[in-house]
Design a protein around this motif. Structure first.
Motif, PDB file in Angstrom:
ATOM      1  N   UNK A 123      52.946 -19.486  28.275  1.00 44.54           N
ATOM      2  CA  UNK A 123      52.455 -18.869  27.053  1.00 44.54           C
ATOM      3  C   UNK A 123      51.609 -17.668  27.440  1.00 44.54           C
ATOM      4  N   UNK A 124      52.038 -16.506  26.982  1.00 44.52           N
ATOM      5  CA  UNK A 124      51.338 -15.261  27.290  1.00 44.52           C
ATOM      6  C   UNK A 124      50.366 -14.972  26.149  1.00 44.52           C
ATOM      7  N   UNK A 125      49.089 -14.866  26.480  1.00 44.33           N
ATOM      8  CA  UNK A 125      48.061 -14.565  25.486  1.00 44.33           C
ATOM      9  C   UNK A 125      47.770 -13.063  25.514  1.00 44.33           C
ATOM     10  N   UNK A 126      47.518 -12.479  24.344  1.00 42.82           N
ATOM     11  CA  UNK A 126      47.184 -11.067  24.262  1.00 42.82           C
ATOM     12  C   UNK A 126      46.217 -10.827  23.113  1.00 42.82           C
ATOM     13  N   UNK A 127      45.447  -9.752  23.219  1.00 41.31           N
ATOM     14  CA  UNK A 127      44.562  -9.367  22.126  1.00 41.31           C
ATOM     15  C   UNK A 127      45.424  -8.863  20.979  1.00 41.31           C
ATOM     16  N   UNK A 128      45.212  -9.421  19.793  1.00 41.26           N
ATOM     17  CA  UNK A 128      46.034  -9.124  18.630  1.00 41.26           C
ATOM     18  C   UNK A 128      45.141  -8.732  17.470  1.00 41.26           C
ATOM     19  N   UNK A 129      45.527  -7.685  16.754  1.00 44.92           N
ATOM     20  CA  UNK A 129      44.783  -7.275  15.567  1.00 44.92           C
ATOM     21  C   UNK A 129      45.195  -8.175  14.413  1.00 44.92           C
ATOM     22  N   UNK A 130      44.214  -8.759  13.752  1.00 43.83           N
ATOM     23  CA  UNK A 130      44.454  -9.630  12.607  1.00 43.83           C
ATOM     24  C   UNK A 130      43.580  -9.185  11.443  1.00 43.83           C
ATOM     25  N   UNK A 131      43.982  -9.591  10.240  1.00 47.98           N
ATOM     26  CA  UNK A 131      43.165  -9.420   9.057  1.00 47.98           C
ATOM     27  C   UNK A 131      42.620 -10.792   8.696  1.00 47.98           C
ATOM     28  N   UNK A 132      41.311 -10.943   8.741  1.00 53.60           N
ATOM     29  CA  UNK A 132      40.655 -12.208   8.440  1.00 53.60           C
ATOM     30  C   UNK A 132      39.933 -12.096   7.102  1.00 53.60           C
ATOM     31  N   UNK A 133      39.874 -13.208   6.391  1.00 50.66           N
ATOM     32  CA  UNK A 133      39.200 -13.238   5.098  1.00 50.66           C
ATOM     33  C   UNK A 133      37.701 -13.016   5.290  1.00 50.66           C
ATOM     34  N   UNK A 134      37.116 -12.189   4.448  1.00 47.95           N
ATOM     35  CA  UNK A 134      35.699 -11.893   4.540  1.00 47.95           C
ATOM     36  C   UNK A 134      34.810 -12.936   3.890  1.00 47.95           C
ATOM     37  N   UNK A 135      35.387 -13.869   3.154  1.00 43.34           N
ATOM     38  CA  UNK A 135      34.619 -14.909   2.488  1.00 43.34           C
ATOM     39  C   UNK A 135      34.203 -15.990   3.483  1.00 43.34           C
ATOM     40  N   UNK A 136      32.965 -16.447   3.372  1.00 45.15           N
ATOM     41  CA  UNK A 136      32.468 -17.494   4.273  1.00 45.15           C
ATOM     42  C   UNK A 136      33.105 -18.849   3.964  1.00 45.15           C
ATOM     43  N   UNK A 137      33.618 -19.024   2.748  1.00 43.81           N
ATOM     44  CA  UNK A 137      34.205 -20.302   2.350  1.00 43.81           C
ATOM     45  C   UNK A 137      35.683 -20.427   2.714  1.00 43.81           C
ATOM     46  N   UNK A 138      36.315 -19.352   3.141  1.00 40.08           N
ATOM     47  CA  UNK A 138      37.755 -19.335   3.407  1.00 40.08           C
ATOM     48  C   UNK A 138      37.981 -18.985   4.878  1.00 40.08           C
ATOM     49  N   UNK A 139      38.950 -19.638   5.513  1.00 38.74           N
ATOM     50  CA  UNK A 139      39.242 -19.314   6.907  1.00 38.74           C
ATOM     51  C   UNK A 139      40.641 -18.710   7.056  1.00 38.74           C
TER      52      UNK A 139
END
Length: 68
Positions: free
Chosen positions: A13-29
């Motif tokens: 399994x090759x791991x790499x730095x990936x750009x993601x969009x994460x939810x800004x709400x503290x209640x949502x992951x």
């Protein structure tokens, strides 16, 4: 019953730095990879604004982006 041994050679399994969009709400992951995100930058689970960040994730090939 005998099923035999499984193949001990697992693909690496090759791991790499990936750009993601994460939810800004503290209640949502919720989060999604940038390659799979639409142009709507709202969280599909809660509707909050998505924030761009970098995570170390397994490398996957997105064949859809190859045809753009």
């Amino acid at each position: 019953m005998y099923f035999g041994k499984k193949n001990s050679e697992e693909p690496e399994i090759i791991m790499e730095d990936t750009i993601v969009y994460a939810c800004g709400s503290a209640d949502c992951n919720g989060w999604m990879r940038k390659d799979f995100a639409s142009e709507n930058y709202d969280c599909p689970m809660c509707g909050s604004q998505l924030v761009e960040e970098v995570r170390e994730l397994p490398k996957i090939e997105n064949e859809y982006n190859a045809f753009k």
